[in-house]
Design a protein around this motif. Structure first.
Motif, PDB file in Angstrom:
ATOM      1  N   UNK A   3       0.798  -1.238   0.000  1.00  7.02           N
ATOM      2  CA  UNK A   3       0.000   0.000   0.000  1.00  7.02           C
ATOM      3  C   UNK A   3       0.828   1.285   0.000  1.00  7.02           C
ATOM      4  N   UNK A   4       2.142   1.194   0.092  1.00  8.38           N
ATOM      5  CA  UNK A   4       2.980   2.396   0.125  1.00  8.38           C
ATOM      6  C   UNK A   4       2.837   3.203  -1.164  1.00  8.38           C
ATOM      7  N   UNK A   5       3.043   4.510  -1.093  1.00  8.04           N
ATOM      8  CA  UNK A   5       2.863   5.373  -2.274  1.00  8.04           C
ATOM      9  C   UNK A   5       4.073   5.369  -3.218  1.00  8.04           C
ATOM     10  N   UNK A   6       4.835   4.292  -3.224  1.00 10.14           N
ATOM     11  CA  UNK A   6       5.916   4.128  -4.201  1.00 10.14           C
ATOM     12  C   UNK A   6       6.052   2.643  -4.509  1.00 10.14           C
ATOM     13  N   UNK A   7       6.600   2.344  -5.665  1.00  6.18           N
ATOM     14  CA  UNK A   7       6.721   0.957  -6.109  1.00  6.18           C
ATOM     15  C   UNK A   7       7.881   0.271  -5.402  1.00  6.18           C
ATOM     16  N   UNK A   8       7.680  -1.005  -5.108  1.00 10.02           N
ATOM     17  CA  UNK A   8       8.728  -1.825  -4.511  1.00 10.02           C
ATOM     18  C   UNK A   8       9.048  -2.974  -5.458  1.00 10.02           C
ATOM     19  N   UNK A   9      10.194  -3.580  -5.251  1.00  9.72           N
ATOM     20  CA  UNK A   9      10.576  -4.742  -6.053  1.00  9.72           C
ATOM     21  C   UNK A   9       9.943  -6.022  -5.511  1.00  9.72           C
ATOM     22  N   UNK A  10       9.859  -6.098  -4.180  1.00 15.63           N
ATOM     23  CA  UNK A  10       9.293  -7.280  -3.524  1.00 15.63           C
ATOM     24  C   UNK A  10       9.029  -6.941  -2.064  1.00 15.63           C
ATOM     25  N   UNK A  11       8.201  -7.754  -1.421  1.00 14.55           N
ATOM     26  CA  UNK A  11       7.896  -7.543  -0.003  1.00 14.55           C
ATOM     27  C   UNK A  11       7.397  -8.844   0.613  1.00 14.55           C
ATOM     28  N   UNK A  12       7.550  -8.961   1.914  1.00 16.21           N
ATOM     29  CA  UNK A  12       6.902 -10.024   2.673  1.00 16.21           C
ATOM     30  C   UNK A  12       6.011  -9.359   3.710  1.00 16.21           C
ATOM     31  N   UNK A  13       4.769  -9.846   3.805  1.00 15.76           N
ATOM     32  CA  UNK A  13       3.803  -9.285   4.751  1.00 15.76           C
ATOM     33  C   UNK A  13       3.536 -10.285   5.867  1.00 15.76           C
ATOM     34  N   UNK A  14       3.658  -9.820   7.115  1.00 17.03           N
ATOM     35  CA  UNK A  14       3.246 -10.603   8.276  1.00 17.03           C
ATOM     36  C   UNK A  14       1.874 -10.095   8.692  1.00 17.03           C
ATOM     37  N   UNK A  15       0.885 -10.964   8.678  1.00 14.46           N
ATOM     38  CA  UNK A  15      -0.481 -10.579   9.027  1.00 14.46           C
ATOM     39  C   UNK A  15      -0.648 -10.367  10.539  1.00 14.46           C
ATOM     40  N   UNK A  16      -1.552  -9.457  10.887  1.00 15.98           N
ATOM     41  CA  UNK A  16      -2.089  -9.337  12.255  1.00 15.98           C
ATOM     42  C   UNK A  16      -1.007  -9.099  13.299  1.00 15.98           C
ATOM     43  N   UNK A  17      -0.090  -8.192  13.016  1.00 16.73           N
ATOM     44  CA  UNK A  17       0.861  -7.739  14.019  1.00 16.73           C
ATOM     45  C   UNK A  17       0.219  -6.553  14.760  1.00 16.73           C
ATOM     46  N   UNK A  18       0.980  -5.747  15.475  1.00 16.24           N
ATOM     47  CA  UNK A  18       0.326  -4.700  16.273  1.00 16.24           C
ATOM     48  C   UNK A  18       1.263  -3.534  16.549  1.00 16.24           C
ATOM     49  N   UNK A  19       0.659  -2.431  16.979  1.00 18.07           N
ATOM     50  CA  UNK A  19       1.372  -1.245  17.418  1.00 18.07           C
ATOM     51  C   UNK A  19       0.604  -0.639  18.584  1.00 18.07           C
ATOM     52  N   UNK A  20       1.277   0.227  19.366  1.00 14.76           N
ATOM     53  CA  UNK A  20       0.613   0.823  20.524  1.00 14.76           C
ATOM     54  C   UNK A  20       1.394   2.043  20.988  1.00 14.76           C
ATOM     55  N   UNK A  21       0.856   2.704  22.017  1.00 12.50           N
ATOM     56  CA  UNK A  21       1.534   3.805  22.700  1.00 12.50           C
ATOM     57  C   UNK A  21       2.144   3.206  23.962  1.00 12.50           C
ATOM     58  N   UNK A  22       3.467   3.044  24.031  1.00 16.85           N
ATOM     59  CA  UNK A  22       4.066   2.283  25.136  1.00 16.85           C
ATOM     60  C   UNK A  22       3.870   2.908  26.508  1.00 16.85           C
ATOM     61  N   UNK A  23       3.894   4.233  26.598  1.00 15.05           N
ATOM     62  CA  UNK A  23       3.748   4.851  27.913  1.00 15.05           C
ATOM     63  C   UNK A  23       2.301   4.796  28.401  1.00 15.05           C
ATOM     64  N   UNK A  24       1.341   4.967  27.486  1.00 16.83           N
ATOM     65  CA  UNK A  24      -0.063   4.814  27.883  1.00 16.83           C
ATOM     66  C   UNK A  24      -0.337   3.379  28.341  1.00 16.83           C
ATOM     67  N   UNK A  25       0.368   2.429  27.776  1.00 18.93           N
ATOM     68  CA  UNK A  25       0.233   1.022  28.177  1.00 18.93           C
ATOM     69  C   UNK A  25       0.855   0.784  29.549  1.00 18.93           C
ATOM     70  N   UNK A  26       2.017   1.355  29.802  1.00 15.57           N
ATOM     71  CA  UNK A  26       2.788   1.005  30.989  1.00 15.57           C
ATOM     72  C   UNK A  26       2.416   1.793  32.235  1.00 15.57           C
ATOM     73  N   UNK A  27       1.951   3.027  32.086  1.00 15.40           N
ATOM     74  CA  UNK A  27       1.625   3.808  33.280  1.00 15.40           C
ATOM     75  C   UNK A  27       0.562   3.129  34.151  1.00 15.40           C
ATOM     76  N   UNK A  28      -0.514   2.577  33.593  1.00 12.57           N
ATOM     77  CA  UNK A  28      -1.460   1.859  34.460  1.00 12.57           C
ATOM     78  C   UNK A  28      -0.844   0.633  35.130  1.00 12.57           C
ATOM     79  N   UNK A  29       0.112  -0.013  34.465  1.00  9.69           N
ATOM     80  CA  UNK A  29       0.737  -1.190  35.062  1.00  9.69           C
ATOM     81  C   UNK A  29       1.644  -0.810  36.219  1.00  9.69           C
ATOM     82  N   UNK A  30       2.301   0.353  36.130  1.00  7.08           N
ATOM     83  CA  UNK A  30       3.110   0.797  37.268  1.00  7.08           C
ATOM     84  C   UNK A  30       2.219   1.054  38.482  1.00  7.08           C
TER      85      UNK A  30
END
Length: 364
Positions: free
Chosen positions: A166-193
Motif C-alpha cells: 500500500x505504500x505510495x511508491x513501487x517496490x521490487x518485492x515484499x513479505x507481509x506478516x499478518x495481524x501484528x500490532x502497534x501501541x503507545x508504550x507509555x499509555x500502556x505502561x503507566x497503568x501497570x506501574x
C-alpha cells in the motif's frame, strides 16, 4: 519543529511518547531496604516483570537510574511484531530449525499477551492490529525476501510474498506478516506501574545501582551508598551494567537510529514497514491530539560511527518529502539499540550456577 539551516534545528529533539504523557515522579531511595526481589531498570521489561511478579505476592522494588520509561522504552517506534528484519531464514541457518521456530512462537505469542493485558486492564493505549511488511527497492534482495516468506510461513507465521504494497511508491518485492500490532508504550505502561504499587511494590527513580555482591542472598549498592538486600535480582537495564558473570557487554554491539514524526496532507495507507537494505527506512502511523502522525525511522549506525546527528535527521526528512506532502514535523528523536551476536536476546540466568540472578539484554 523548524529547520533553520543545514547545520541544525531550532528546537531540541523530543520523543512524541514522552511529550504526550506526564513525567513520572517516584522517590529516590535514601535508606537501606530489604525485598524479596530487586528489579534493576524501569523500562518495559522491568515494569512487566514487576507487574506479573507483584501479583504473586513478592515484596519487590524497581530501581531506575533516571526516570521510569524515559530510556529506550520512551524512544521506541513501538511496534509489537514478530518481524525483525530478514531474520528467520538467517536463524534457521545459524541456530537450526527448532530454535528458530521457538523464536517465532515466542514473538507471535507476545502479541497475544500484550492484547490480553490491555483487555484485562481496560487500558486505552492506541493498540491497533496492523500488517507488518519488509520491502525492498533492489533486485538483489528479491530472492532473500522470497526465502524469508517461505521460512516464516514454515514456522506458522502468516507470512506472504508480495510484489506490491500500500505504500505510495513501487517496490521490487515484499513479505507481509499478518495481524501484528502497534501501541503507545507509555499509555500502556503507566497503568501497570500503578498496579505494581497497588500490589505492594515500590518504585525508586534517580537510584543507580553500582554493584551487586553475594550468592543466594544479594546485596545491591546504590550510587549514594544505600544497601538493598534481595533474595532474587532481575536486571533489565537494556545495556548490561553488571559485567562480572557472562561479560555480556562484550557480546553485544550498539546501534543508534533516528525517527522523525510528520504531519502530511494525505492519509497514511496503513501498515508498518521496514526495508531490507541500507539505509534503513521504517514507517508507521500514530494517532495524536494534533491529528495523524507518520513516524519515519532509520539511519542506523554503530555508536561512535555516525555523522553529525542533524545529517541523519535531514536524510529522513528528505525521504519524507519524496514520499508524502509534508505539513509539519513536530517531533524528532533517536534511540540506542543493543544487538546480540546471534540476533537473539540474552534472557534468563546470568550464568548456569547463578540461580537467582536474571537478565534481559539486547534486541528490544
Amino acid at each position: 519543529m523548524d529547520k533553520n539551516d543545514p547545520s541544525g534545528f531550532t528546537l531540541a529533539p523530543q520523543s512524541f511518547w514522552l511529550a504526550s504523557e506526564a513525567k513520572t515522579d517516584y522517590p529516590v531511595l535514601n535508606q537501606d531496604l530489604q525485598v524479596d526481589l530487586a528489579i534493576i531498570g524501569g523500562g518495559i521489561a522491568g515494569i512487566l516483570s514487576a507487574y506479573w511478579l507483584s501479583k504473586e505476592g513478592l515484596r519487590l522494588a524497581i530501581f531506575e537510574a533516571g526516570n521510569v520509561l524515559h530510556g529506550t522504552t520512551g524512544h521506541t517506534t513501538a511496534k509489537i511484531t514478530s518481524q525483525h528484519g530478514l531474520i528467520y531464514n538467517k536463524l534457521k541457518k545459524t541456530v537450526g530449525k527448532e530454535l528458530a521456530g521457538q523464536y517465532a512462537d515466542a514473538n507471535e505469542y507476545a502479541i497475544k499477551v500484550y492484547e490480553r493485558i490491555i483487555e484485562e486492564n481496560n487500558i486505552s493505549c492506541d493498540f491497533l492490529h496492523e500488517d507488518a511488511y519488509i520491502y525492498t527497492l533492489q533486485d538483489n534482495y528479491i530472492n532473500k525476501i522470497q526465502k524469508e516468506a517461505e521460512t516464516a510461513s514454515s514456522f506458522g507465521i502468516k507470512a506472504h510474498y508480495l510484489e506490491e504494497t500500500p505504500l505510495p511508491f513501487k517496490v521490487k518485492a515484499a513479505v507481509k506478516f499478518n495481524h501484528q500490532a502497534q501501541f503507545h508504550p507509555l499509555k500502556f505502561l503507566h497503568p501497570l506501574t500503578q498496579d505494581v504499587i497497588n500490589n505492594g511494590g515500590r518504585i525508586f527513580e534517580h537510584t543507580r545501582i553500582v554493584d551487586i555482591e553475594g550468592e543466594g542472598t544479594y546485596t545491591l549498592t546504590t550510587h549514594n551508598g544505600n544497601k538493598i538486600t534481595a533474595r532474587k535480582v532481575i536486571i533489565t537495564t537494556h545495556y548490561p551494567f553488571y559485567n562480572k558473570p557472562g561479560f555480556y557487554f562484550a557480546r553485544i554491539y550498539q546501534d543508534r537510529s533516528y525517527v522523525v514524526a510528520v504531519k502530511t496532507h494525505e492519509k497514511y495507507p496503513g501498515g508498518m514497514y521496514i526495508n531490507a537494505e541500507s539505509p534503513t527506512r521504517s514507517l508507521r502511523s500514530q494517532p495524536s491530539p494534533e491529528g495523524e502522525l507518520i513516524f519515519i525511522g532509520g539511519e542506523n549506525h554503530k555508536d561512535g560511527q555516525g555523522k553529525n546527528t542533524n545529517l541523519h535527521y535531514e536524510a529522513l526528512i528528505d525521504f519524507t518529502h519524496q514520499t508524502f506532502s509534508v505539513k509539519d514535523i513536530p517531533y524528532r528523536w533517536s534511540t540506542q539499540d543493543c544487538t546480540t551476536l546471534d540476533s537473539i536476546p540474552y534472557i534468563g540466568l546470568l550464568k548456569p550456577l547463578c540461580s537467582n540472578r536474571f537478565s534481559q539484554v539486547g534486541n528490544d
